[in-house]
Design a protein around this motif. Structure first.
Motif, PDB file in Angstrom:
ATOM      1  N   SER A 223      -1.624  42.488 -12.624  1.00 14.82           N
ATOM      2  CA  SER A 223      -2.654  43.651 -11.954  1.00 14.82           C
ATOM      3  C   SER A 223      -1.773  44.263 -10.738  1.00 14.82           C
ATOM      4  CB  SER A 223      -3.893  43.118 -11.841  1.00 14.82           C
ATOM      5  OG  SER A 223      -3.870  42.048 -10.483  1.00 14.82           O
ATOM      6  N   PHE A 224      -1.171  43.504  -9.974  1.00 14.31           N
ATOM      7  CA  PHE A 224      -0.388  43.947  -8.707  1.00 14.31           C
ATOM      8  C   PHE A 224       0.688  45.047  -9.154  1.00 14.31           C
ATOM      9  CE2 PHE A 224       3.185  43.786  -5.919  1.00 14.31           C
ATOM     10  CZ  PHE A 224       2.455  44.482  -4.776  1.00 14.31           C
ATOM     11  N   PHE A 225       1.658  44.578  -9.930  1.00 10.05           N
ATOM     12  CA  PHE A 225       2.501  45.186 -10.625  1.00 10.05           C
ATOM     13  C   PHE A 225       2.306  46.453 -11.514  1.00 10.05           C
ATOM     14  CE2 PHE A 225       4.874  41.432  -8.984  1.00 10.05           C
ATOM     15  CZ  PHE A 225       5.961  42.194  -8.471  1.00 10.05           C
ATOM     16  N   VAL A 226       1.349  46.311 -12.251  1.00  7.89           N
ATOM     17  CA  VAL A 226       0.816  47.503 -13.113  1.00  7.89           C
ATOM     18  C   VAL A 226      -0.192  48.055 -12.900  1.00  7.89           C
ATOM     19  CG1 VAL A 226       0.829  47.804 -15.685  1.00  7.89           C
ATOM     20  CG2 VAL A 226       2.058  45.889 -15.083  1.00  7.89           C
ATOM     21  N   LEU A 297      -9.470  46.254 -15.692  1.00  9.70           N
ATOM     22  CA  LEU A 297      -9.225  45.432 -14.590  1.00  9.70           C
ATOM     23  C   LEU A 297     -10.269  44.894 -14.148  1.00  9.70           C
ATOM     24  CD1 LEU A 297      -7.008  44.914 -12.361  1.00  9.70           C
ATOM     25  CD2 LEU A 297      -8.352  46.790 -10.920  1.00  9.70           C
ATOM     26  N   ILE A 298     -11.552  45.489 -14.007  1.00  7.97           N
ATOM     27  CA  ILE A 298     -12.859  44.859 -13.530  1.00  7.97           C
ATOM     28  C   ILE A 298     -13.482  43.754 -14.428  1.00  7.97           C
ATOM     29  CG2 ILE A 298     -15.449  45.306 -13.211  1.00  7.97           C
ATOM     30  CD1 ILE A 298     -14.562  48.168 -12.321  1.00  7.97           C
ATOM     31  N   ILE A 299     -13.086  43.901 -15.691  1.00 10.60           N
ATOM     32  CA  ILE A 299     -13.650  42.908 -16.610  1.00 10.60           C
ATOM     33  C   ILE A 299     -12.494  41.713 -16.495  1.00 10.60           C
ATOM     34  CG2 ILE A 299     -13.594  42.002 -18.817  1.00 10.60           C
ATOM     35  CD1 ILE A 299     -14.371  45.010 -19.577  1.00 10.60           C
ATOM     36  N   ASN A 300     -11.351  41.782 -16.323  1.00  8.76           N
ATOM     37  CA  ASN A 300     -10.372  40.611 -16.092  1.00  8.76           C
ATOM     38  C   ASN A 300     -10.555  40.083 -14.878  1.00  8.76           C
ATOM     39  OD1 ASN A 300      -7.810  40.371 -18.167  1.00  8.76           O
ATOM     40  ND2 ASN A 300      -8.838  42.391 -18.176  1.00  8.76           N
TER      41      ASN A 300
END
Length: 381
Positions: A223-226, A297-300
């Motif tokens: 999530s940081f890199f993408v 993102l929120i779900i993950n």
């Protein structure tokens, strides 16, 4: 037993309105036996989803798939066959349309099929492949948008001192985008996280429910890199783009006041106005992209940090919003790029968004006339 009853019965009432008759069933019941090892125990507490949701999701994804394949296919065709549009900057536009095209071409049909059967019926390998494609083309899209933003920053903020992007530079950036995307999205196939069925059981994605930190770390680093790094880069680029355009517009107004005229709308001023429109259109496009992927993102993050209980119905919105992203870009290009509109009207008169004799200061989200001119001069040199 008592705790299981407390979990299942309220969930059942929430989904079925207390109609009764399915209290002992779960959303996992229709999953083929060969898929069960991929299903997290979390999903066994939920009753079957209302078939109406599956039907609605399948219909919407099918419609979005047709629109995206046709729209992005036309963008690729027109940008590739129109000489005035074959510039280094527009190679990034074509790459974005290519990524969006492949996303819906590979993902829409399987999801429609699974929504019809109300569960994943294509087997474990196709589940992994489906999730890999979604992650791969999503990553490709966001980094292409990032490269477009950096190109705009180079052209608009640095101005004449900027080094024009060449075809070689554009191709190297595209190569980086796909190499980077492939490297990240194959990791779950080798044990760093894994691809599993989502809660609605008609789609597959990353495993955000496994509790060990090896699995969780993938979600956080990925999530940081993408997500966060591209977002920060895009915000940085467009902040200075808007700042530069605003400063230039202010200078134009002050100069007009000194000359005692209402406006200095010469060709140069018109170009500046076009760059301002570029910033607005590009920001809209990028905002739509993040609007599409933020639910995932929120779900993950909800899964790995256990901030709330994720229901199968909630996972539907992640799939829907993410895939709808592939429809936005050809629409934005069609209404904002004068050269694209002119080529569209010439090649497909019945599908032209507007007459090419309209606003000549419109601008595409991917490229401006000024960058095209720089690219052409660089190529001729």
């Amino acid at each position: 037993m008592a705790s299981a009853s407390l979990i299942s019965e309220p969930s059942f009432s929430a989904y079925w309105g207390g109609s009764g008759g399915f209290a002992n069933q779960t959303v996992v019941d229709k999953v083929p036996p060969e898929m069960l090892y991929l299903v997290d125990p979390h999903w066994y507490q939920f009753p079957p989803m209302n078939p109406l949701w599956h039907g609605l999701l399948g219909f919407v994804i099918g419609v979005l798939g047709v629109i995206s394949v046709i729209g992005n296919g036309m963008v690729i065709y027109i940008f590739s066959t129109t000489k005035s549009l074959r510039t280094p900057s527009n190679l990034l536009v074509v790459n974005l349309a290519f990524s969006d095209f492949l996303m819906m071409f590979t993902m829409s049909p399987p999801m429609v099929i699974n929504c019809y059967y109300e569960t994943w019926v294509l087997g474990p390998f196709m589940c992994e492949l489906y999730a890999l494609f979604g992650s791969l083309f999503g990553c490709g899209s966001i980094w292409t948008m990032t490269m477009i933003a950096l190109d705009r920053y180079n052209v608009i903020v640095k101005g004449l001192s900027a080094k024009p992007m060449t075809n070689k530079t554009a191709m190297l950036r595209i190569l980086f985008i796909w190499a980077f995307s492939v490297a990240w999205t194959i990791m779950p196939l080798f044990g760093w996280n894994r691809y599993v069925p989502e809660g609605n059981m008609t789609a597959c994605g990353t495993d955000y429910l496994t509790k060990d930190w090896v699995s969780r770390s993938y979600i956080l680093v990925y999530s940081f890199f993408v997500y966060f790094l591209p977002l920060g880069t895009i915000i940085y680029s467009y902040f200075f783009i808007l700042q530069a355009v605003s400063a230039h517009e202010k200078q134009m107004r002050e100069q007009a006041k000194k000359m005692n005229v209402a406006s200095l709308r010469s060709a140069e001023a018109s170009q500046t106005s076009a760059e301002c429109k570029l910033a607005k259109v590009a920001l809209m496009t990028i905002s739509l992209w993040f609007f599409a992927w933020t639910p995932y993102l929120i779900i993950n993050f909800t899964g790995i940090f256990e901030t709330m209980k994720i229901s199968p119905l909630l996972t539907i919105w992640g799939s829907l919003f993410a895939k709808a992203n592939a429809v936005y870009n050809p629409i934005v290009y069609g209404i904002s790029h004068p050269k694209y509109r002119a080529a569209l009207e010439k090649k497909f008169p019945s599908l032209a968004c507007a007459s090419s004799s309209g606003d000549n200061t419109s601008v595409a989200s991917g490229a401006t006339t000024v960058s095209d001119e720089k690219s052409e001069k660089s190529a001729s040199a």
